[in-house]
Design a protein around this motif. Structure first.
Motif, short mmCIF file in Angstrom:
data_model
loop_
_atom_site.label_atom_id
_atom_site.label_comp_id
_atom_site.label_asym_id
_atom_site.label_seq_id
_atom_site.Cartn_x
_atom_site.Cartn_y
_atom_site.Cartn_z
N LEU A 287 -19.57 25.74 9.43
CA LEU A 287 -18.34 25.31 10.10
C LEU A 287 -17.56 26.52 10.62
O LEU A 287 -17.32 27.47 9.89
CB LEU A 287 -17.45 24.51 9.13
N ASN A 288 -17.20 26.48 11.90
CA ASN A 288 -16.41 27.53 12.53
C ASN A 288 -14.95 27.05 12.59
O ASN A 288 -14.58 26.21 13.40
CB ASN A 288 -16.94 27.80 13.94
N TRP A 289 -14.11 27.60 11.67
CA TRP A 289 -12.74 27.11 11.57
C TRP A 289 -11.91 27.43 12.82
O TRP A 289 -11.02 26.67 13.19
CB TRP A 289 -12.08 27.69 10.32
N MET A 290 -12.25 28.50 13.48
CA MET A 290 -11.54 28.81 14.73
C MET A 290 -11.84 27.75 15.79
O MET A 290 -10.97 27.35 16.55
CB MET A 290 -11.97 30.19 15.25
N GLN A 291 -13.11 27.35 15.80
CA GLN A 291 -13.53 26.32 16.75
C GLN A 291 -12.81 25.00 16.46
O GLN A 291 -12.33 24.31 17.38
CB GLN A 291 -15.05 26.13 16.63
N ILE A 292 -12.72 24.68 15.16
CA ILE A 292 -12.05 23.44 14.77
C ILE A 292 -10.57 23.50 15.13
O ILE A 292 -9.99 22.54 15.65
CB ILE A 292 -12.23 23.18 13.25
N ALA A 293 -9.94 24.64 14.87
CA ALA A 293 -8.53 24.81 15.22
C ALA A 293 -8.32 24.68 16.73
O ALA A 293 -7.35 24.07 17.20
CB ALA A 293 -8.03 26.17 14.74
N GLY A 294 -9.24 25.25 17.49
CA GLY A 294 -9.17 25.14 18.96
C GLY A 294 -9.27 23.70 19.42
O GLY A 294 -8.53 23.26 20.31
N ALA B 186 -8.51 21.06 17.60
CA ALA B 186 -7.29 20.37 17.17
C ALA B 186 -6.16 20.61 18.16
O ALA B 186 -5.42 19.68 18.54
CB ALA B 186 -6.87 20.85 15.77
N LEU B 187 -6.03 21.85 18.61
CA LEU B 187 -5.01 22.17 19.61
C LEU B 187 -5.28 21.43 20.93
O LEU B 187 -4.34 20.96 21.60
CB LEU B 187 -4.97 23.68 19.87
N ALA B 188 -6.57 21.35 21.28
CA ALA B 188 -6.94 20.63 22.50
C ALA B 188 -6.55 19.16 22.39
O ALA B 188 -6.04 18.56 23.35
CB ALA B 188 -8.43 20.76 22.76
N VAL C 39 -4.13 17.86 20.50
CA VAL C 39 -2.67 17.77 20.58
C VAL C 39 -2.21 17.92 22.03
O VAL C 39 -1.37 17.15 22.52
CB VAL C 39 -2.01 18.84 19.68
N GLY C 40 -2.78 18.92 22.72
CA GLY C 40 -2.44 19.13 24.13
C GLY C 40 -2.79 17.92 24.98
O GLY C 40 -2.02 17.53 25.87
N SER C 41 -3.95 17.31 24.67
CA SER C 41 -4.37 16.11 25.40
C SER C 41 -3.39 14.97 25.18
O SER C 41 -3.03 14.26 26.13
CB SER C 41 -5.77 15.70 24.92
N ALA C 42 -2.93 14.79 23.91
CA ALA C 42 -1.99 13.71 23.61
C ALA C 42 -0.66 13.94 24.31
O ALA C 42 -0.07 13.00 24.87
CB ALA C 42 -1.78 13.63 22.09
N VAL C 43 -0.18 15.19 24.31
CA VAL C 43 1.08 15.52 24.98
C VAL C 43 0.96 15.27 26.49
O VAL C 43 1.85 14.69 27.13
CB VAL C 43 1.49 16.98 24.70
N ALA C 44 -0.16 15.74 27.06
CA ALA C 44 -0.39 15.55 28.50
C ALA C 44 -0.42 14.06 28.86
O ALA C 44 0.16 13.64 29.87
CB ALA C 44 -1.71 16.20 28.91
N ALA C 45 -1.07 13.25 28.00
CA ALA C 45 -1.14 11.81 28.25
C ALA C 45 0.25 11.19 28.19
O ALA C 45 0.61 10.33 29.02
CB ALA C 45 -2.06 11.15 27.23
#
Length: 598
Positions: free
Chosen positions: A65-72, A74-76, A78-84
């Motif tokens: 598991l790449n935690w940086m990838q997972i964090a990225g 997760a941010l995507a 959140v950004g998608s939900a805000v954009a929607a």
């Protein structure tokens, strides 16, 4: 010239009409572009999720598991939900803005449509154009447009990825969609027909409500509640039946879509499972494939809703454009009236509300400036129509009306109508205060002194000053809180404040009691001084005092002269005068002291 050609307007039930309506409303294009761009970004982020899931499934272990990838990711998300969320708000704003623009255009149009339009269209239908039909268009823009655009991107993007991942499974999926289309397309067409019928019935029902509720006192006085209940109930039942038809179609469409989707999942799971077992694809690919399938299935539902709403919007567009494309009056086109103190000439005027039925026939006479002309004749002889032609509510089919040497049609409507004061039997009032009603329609500031002077000359100040709130007293709907005589005096005060040069009186005292009539007659004398006056006369007292009398019979002028001249030369006028004299003697006898004592 307004003539009813009988030609039906070509329906504008197409995309061009819809976009023409939208562009006419000046939509906020930048906001729409931003909103749709945010929706697209949100959708593209969604397209990445299945690929991320595929990698997780195929190489799942805690150490990998790449935690940086997972964090990225997760941010995507959140950004998608805000954009929607922002996109949804902006689209709603744009939808409201467009509908406000359409309603503004409609309202402006309704105020410049000729009276003939309102003769031929029910008020409720017109109200429905302004409220229900525009609401349908708002729903399409605010609620369904984003779903259409993002759904389309989601479908196309998912299909491209699926073809890349496994073209065989993708083709199997595609084989089911034509079957679904063949089933759902006829249902969509039926939905369109039902939606149009529902819109028409809603407009009709609104007309019934508008008519009945605006005349509720007449309904109650006539004991017509059962009749109106039956008619309203029929409208409710028709709406109910259309609602059931819509429900039946939706009840067919939803299970069919569900059935097609389930069948698709079963086929793909079976075929995909066999492919995983044979090693042709990985388990992660199958999971990703199913997730992409969801990203196709869900938008298809959105697209179906969009096209259903689009069909409704097309019907709404057609009815709205019929109003917007209707011939209108231009109130400012024409010459200003420089001198209204000139004779008015009716020259061979012929007019009929229907082309084949003339109400006025070859009418010829002259009204001298500053003089009183009385129009006398049996009911239905065309007296009110003559007023309507002078107001330019209609245009004569033949002949012309002139002010001095100029045709009245050459003057701008604003300038011409500002020269006219009209006091009718009904004296319509608007909801508001006495001040609002006396000043109604004036484009200039009215001082308290001018207001009180007009009320004094109309003998309206007598009762106004007795009211607790005086000029700020609410008159109620159609002036119901005032008596008939009080309404007439307010109408006279309104005409006095306009200071018209031409006066039209539709026997403003005919429906009043004797006490009110005396006061109103005195007010009218103040109003008539120095003005060219045309009076529809029902009473002998008005006729005797007139400078000229025009006798109309079935739309034809059969006599012109003074009271004495017509009494000697015109048999029908002599009958009218004799009859009125008998009525007058009878009223005097009834109100004599001996009659009152008995």
């Amino acid at each position: 010239m307004e003539r009813n050609t009988g030609k039906k307007e070509k329906p504008k039930n197409d995309w061009r009409g819809f976009f023409r309506l939208l562009m006419g409303a000046k939509p906020p294009k930048l906001l729409l572009a931003i909103a749709l761009s945010l929706s697209v970004i949100s959708t593209l982020v969604g397209l990445v999720i299945p690929m991320f899931t595929k990698n997780v499934v195929d190489s799942f272990s805690l150490s990998s598991l790449n935690w940086m990838q997972i964090a990225g990711m997760a941010l995507a998300f959140v950004g998608s939900a805000v954009a929607a969320g922002v996109s949804t708000y902006l689209l709603n704003y744009a939808g409201q803005k467009v509908v406000a623009g359409i309603r503004d255009r409609l309202w402006k149009k309704l105020l410049v449509l000729p009276v003939r339009y309102y003769d031929n269209n029910q008020t409720g239908d017109t109200i429905s154009r302004m409220t229900n039909d525009t609401g349908i268009i708002k729903g399409l823009i605010a609620e369904h447009m984003a779903g259409f655009v993002t759904g389309l991107i989601s479908i196309i993007g998912s299909i491209v990825v699926l073809l890349y991942m496994d073209w065989k499974m993708t083709l199997i999926m595609f084989s089911i969609f034509p079957i679904a289309f063949l089933i759902l397309f006829p249902l969509g067409m039926q939905m369109y027909k039902v939606s149009k019928g529902l819109q028409a019935e809603t407009a009709g029902f609104t007309s019934i409500l508008s008519r009945v509720l605006s005349e509720i006192r007449l309904v109650k006085a006539a004991g017509a509640e059962p009749v109106e209940y039956r008619e309203g109930s029929e409208g409710i039942q028709k709406l109910f039946k259309f609602g059931l038809k819509e429900g039946r179609i939706q009840a067919l469409m939803s299970p069919l879509i569900t059935f097609v989707m389930l069948m698709l999942f079963v086929v793909l799971f079976g075929y995909g499972g066999a492919r995983v077992a044979s090693g042709a694809i990985s388990a992660g690919q199958l999971v990703a494939f199913m997730l992409y399938l969801f990203q196709i299935v869900m938008p298809i539902t959105q697209l179906t809703q969009f096209f259903t709403q689009m069909q409704k919007a097309m019907g709404a567009t057609e009815t709205i454009l019929k109003v917007l494309d209707h011939e209108e009056e231009d109130p400012h086109a024409g010459l200003p009236v420089m001198n209204a103190a000139q004779p008015l000439h009716f020259e061979h005027v012929t007019y009929g509300y229907k082309d084949e039925e003339a109400v006025l026939k070859d009418v010829n006479f002259t009204m001298d400036a500053g003089k009183v002309t009385a129009i006398v004749g049996p009911s239905g002889s065309g007296k009110t129509t003559m007023f309507s032609l002078l107001e330019r509510f209609y245009t004569s089919h033949e002949g012309t009306i002139r002010l001095g040497a100029n045709r009245i049609d050459d003057f701008s409507l604003v300038s011409w109508r500002s020269q006219i004061g009209y006091v009718s039997q009904e004296s319509p009032l608007i909801v508001g205060t006495i001040r609002d009603n006396i000043c109604y329609g004036l484009q200039r500031e009215v001082t308290q002194e001018q207001l009180e002077r007009a009320a004094e000359m109309a003998y309206a100040d007598i009762f106004i000053n007795e009211l607790p709130e005086k000029y700020d007293t609410e008159v109620g709907e159609r002036g119901i809180k005032l008596s008939g005589g009080q309404r007439q005096r307010i109408a006279i005060a309104r005409a006095l404040l306009r200071d018209p040069k031409i006066l039209m009186l539709d026997e403003a005292t005919s429906s009043l009691d004797s006490k009110s009539e005396v006061v109103v007659q005195q007010a009218l004398q103040n109003l008539m001084q120095g003005r060219t006056t045309l009076v529809i006369a029902h009473r002998l007292s008005t006729v005797v005092d007139a400078d000229q009398i025009v006798f109309l019979d079935k739309g034809v002028v059969t006599g012109i002269g003074t009271h004495q001249e017509l009494l000697e030369s015109h048999e029908m006028y002599r009958e009218f005068a004799t009859q009125q004299l008998q009525i007058q003697e009878q009223l005097i006898a009834e109100h004599s002291p001996s009659a009152l004592l008995s």
